[in-house]
Design a protein around this motif. Structure first.
Motif, mmCIF file in Angstrom:
data_model
loop_
_atom_site.group_PDB
_atom_site.id
_atom_site.type_symbol
_atom_site.label_atom_id
_atom_site.label_comp_id
_atom_site.label_asym_id
_atom_site.label_seq_id
_atom_site.Cartn_x
_atom_site.Cartn_y
_atom_site.Cartn_z
ATOM 1 N N UNK A 104 0.851 -1.197 0.000
ATOM 2 C CA UNK A 104 0.000 0.000 0.000
ATOM 3 C C UNK A 104 0.889 1.251 0.000
ATOM 4 N N UNK A 105 0.486 2.242 -0.790
ATOM 5 C CA UNK A 105 1.248 3.494 -0.852
ATOM 6 C C UNK A 105 0.868 4.391 0.328
ATOM 7 N N UNK A 106 1.769 5.309 0.648
ATOM 8 C CA UNK A 106 1.512 6.237 1.746
ATOM 9 C C UNK A 106 0.336 7.135 1.411
ATOM 10 N N UNK A 107 0.285 7.664 0.163
ATOM 11 C CA UNK A 107 -0.774 8.576 -0.218
ATOM 12 C C UNK A 107 -2.144 7.913 -0.128
ATOM 13 N N UNK A 108 -2.249 6.690 -0.616
ATOM 14 C CA UNK A 108 -3.556 6.007 -0.594
ATOM 15 C C UNK A 108 -3.985 5.695 0.828
ATOM 16 N N UNK A 109 -3.055 5.199 1.642
ATOM 17 C CA UNK A 109 -3.401 4.849 3.024
ATOM 18 C C UNK A 109 -3.827 6.079 3.809
ATOM 19 N N UNK A 110 -3.058 7.155 3.662
ATOM 20 C CA UNK A 110 -3.393 8.388 4.376
ATOM 21 C C UNK A 110 -4.738 8.930 3.899
ATOM 22 N N UNK A 170 -2.235 15.974 8.029
ATOM 23 C CA UNK A 170 -1.411 14.928 7.416
ATOM 24 C C UNK A 170 -1.758 14.752 5.942
ATOM 25 N N UNK A 171 -3.044 14.850 5.632
ATOM 26 C CA UNK A 171 -3.503 14.715 4.245
ATOM 27 C C UNK A 171 -2.905 15.806 3.370
ATOM 28 N N UNK A 172 -2.887 17.019 3.874
ATOM 29 C CA UNK A 172 -2.342 18.116 3.087
ATOM 30 C C UNK A 172 -0.824 18.007 2.941
ATOM 31 N N UNK A 173 -0.154 17.531 3.988
ATOM 32 C CA UNK A 173 1.303 17.397 3.905
ATOM 33 C C UNK A 173 1.718 16.337 2.897
#
Length: 554
Positions: A306-312, A333-336
């Motif tokens: 799983x990628x960081x962007x998708x999980x977040x 966290x989503x914006x960062x």
């Protein structure tokens, strides 16, 4: 009587500020004018007058001098006296009408006393008692206005304050306090409504006035002493007016308003504090226990492919849809990470400490470690994370978001004063980490004295769109449990203090009226003196500042 207009707090503050300094000076001057009258009451100044003005009648001059000083005090407090005499024609009789009538009859009695005096006993007019009662009426009104100024200033400091209301039978058939984001509508109208003491006095004051008139007629005309009618009216009206009439609300209201203002809270007048008896509840949400900034992200670990962007993105969306207090943390966290929220469906909340949502073909489960075990999601061996958010996608662990909870120092004492005052905290938390066992073990909070409804009921009672009582208890301009608990407990203490002081004042009025009637009926001029009456009224006045002075000590 229609309710007062609902003026904005800022506009209402300007009204209370207008003429405030001058009114404070007038109050002080009236009190200073009462001091020489009190001295004359306890000291015979006739020899001094005879020595200074040998050509004048000392007794007549003493009566006129005392009447002149009282007339000056009545002119300085003329606005209050005039309002007190006008309000009965609007159906709003209060103890201030009794004070105005007593000052009026005492003044007339002092001016006519030298010509109507019969017998060898030279009695003194009640000018000292009437002037002191007027000064305390003005002082109590000054204290009330100070409290209203402070409350208006606090309520006007935030454009979108939290509203605190008391909803009837919301949980376990008990009244329940709830806090929700809104505006200050209704605050100005409630603040201008009659206070608790005035609501009690409006029933008893007309009866006292009628009793004074009836008893005076019986003691004078009925005893064939018509020349004593003014004396009987002055004596009964003065004895029936409690010196604490205006103080029993004004003093505790000012003290409590100052304490709450330092915390960013303001009570919305008397309508918001009345009607509460016995046990009640108070709803606690995530931000009440852990306001914004009290929870921080302490690390992220992603598992599998799983990628960081998708999980977040998926985790932040589920957290947002759950309404948890962790929404801001995951939004940042989503914006960062440069990603966005996603559109989900079929949101579900579980008793096991987690939530789930469907995104296309993916089932995303977010919750605590125990929830992951309950959902048969395999966790890494030797996991020692105490507080974390776990995310599983299609039954496979995708990420762990470690959190650090910092309990504010104001929360434990706030919970203590709630429980001590018979207010049960009801946990309506949506953060699955904030459960009674965690609060008790990790944060040493008295979770056994709190109630924890089922998950669906918690979500229902913490819904920001639910219906609330139209009566406002307080407005809060700061986050956290401290201002919330202080406002609720303070309102209950204010209610008890004002009612106790007012009831004691009514009891003193009745006793004083009956004693004055008896003494005027038997013509006991030597017993019903201004000095004796002043001592009697001061003794009944003492409990009011003691009770009111302790309302903010909790």
């Amino acid at each position: 009587v229609p309710p007062p207009p609902d003026l904005p707090p800022a506009e209402l503050l300007k009204r209370y500020n207008k003429g405030f300094s001058f009114f404070r000076v007038r109050t002080l001057v009236v009190f200073l004018l009462s001091l020489p009258l009190i001295y004359c009451t306890f000291q015979d100044i006739t020899p001094l007058l005879r020595e200074c003005l040998p050509q004048a009648e000392p007794y007549m001059l003493q009566c006129y001098l005392m009447a002149g000083v009282q007339a000056m005090a009545m002119l300085l407090g003329g606005d209050l006296l005039l309002q007190a005499l006008i309000r009965p024609f609007r159906g709003q009789t209060g103890m201030d009408a009794l004070c105005a009538l007593s000052n009026l009859f005492v003044l007339i009695d002092a001016l006519t006393l030298p010509s109507l005096q019969t017998g060898t006993f030279r009695r003194s007019p009640f000018c000292a008692v009437a002037t002191l009662s007027l000064s305390l009426l003005m002082w109590g009104d000054l204290q009330k206005r100070r409290g209203q100024r402070v409350s208006c200033r606090t309520a006007a400091s935030a454009s979108e304050p939290y509203r605190v209301t008391r909803d009837e039978g919301k949980w376990n058939n008990r009244d329940t306090y709830a806090k929700w984001l809104g505006d200050a509508s209704g605050f100005g109208s409630q603040l201008q409504e009659p206070d608790g003491a005035q609501r009690i006095y409006q029933f008893i004051s007309p009866l006292l006035i009628l009793a004074c008139l009836l008893f005076s007629l019986i003691s004078s005309v009925g005893r064939e002493r018509g020349e004593d009618f003014l004396w009987c009216m002055a004596a009964t009206l003065t004895a029936a007016y409690p010196l604490s009439a205006a103080v029993c609300f004004g003093l505790p209201w000012r003290r409590l308003s100052l304490r709450l203002s330092k915390l960013g809270a303001a009570l919305a007048g008397w309508p918001g504090v009345t009607g509460v008896t016995g046990h009640s509840n108070l709803l606690l949400t995530d931000i009440d226990l852990f306001p914004v900034g009290a929870v921080a992200l302490n690390g992220i670990k992603i598992f599998g492919d799983f990628s960081v962007e998708r999980t977040v993105s998926l985790t932040a969306t589920v957290i947002r849809d759950s309404g948890s207090g962790l929404t801001k943390i995951f939004h940042d966290l989503l914006r960062s990470q440069g990603t966005v929220y996603r559109k989900g469906e079929m949101f579900s909340a579980y008793e096991g400490g987690g939530v789930s949502e469907v995104f296309g073909q993916d089932l995303v489960q977010v919750g605590s470690a125990s929830f992951m075990i309950l959902m048969d999601v395999a966790l890494p061996p030797g996991l020692k994370v105490k507080n974390a958010v776990f995310c599983a996608i299609n039954g496979e662990l995708a990420g762990i978001f470690a959190l650090k909870y910092q309990l504010p120092g104001s929360v434990p004492p706030a919970l203590d004063i709630l429980i001590h005052n018979k207010i049960t905290p009801v946990l309506c938390t949506r953060d699955f980490n904030l459960i009674p066992s965690v609060l008790r073990q990790r944060f040493k909070l008295p979770a056994e004295k709190m109630e924890f409804p089922p998950v669906e009921r918690r979500r229902e009672m913490s819904d920001p769109d639910q219906d609330h009582s139209p009566t406002l208890t307080a407005v809060l301009c700061r986050e956290g449990l401290g201002p919330y608990a202080e406002a609720v407990v303070g309102s209950r203490r204010l209610r008890r203090a004002v009612r106790l002081s007012a009831l004691l004042g009514c009891l003193g009025s009745i006793i004083g009226l009956l004693l004055a009637f008896y003494l005027t009926f038997v013509g006991a001029y030597a017993s019903l003196t201004p000095a004796n009456l002043l001592i009697f009224l001061i003794m009944w006045f003492i409990p009011a500042p003691i009770i009111g002075g302790n309302v903010d000590r909790y």
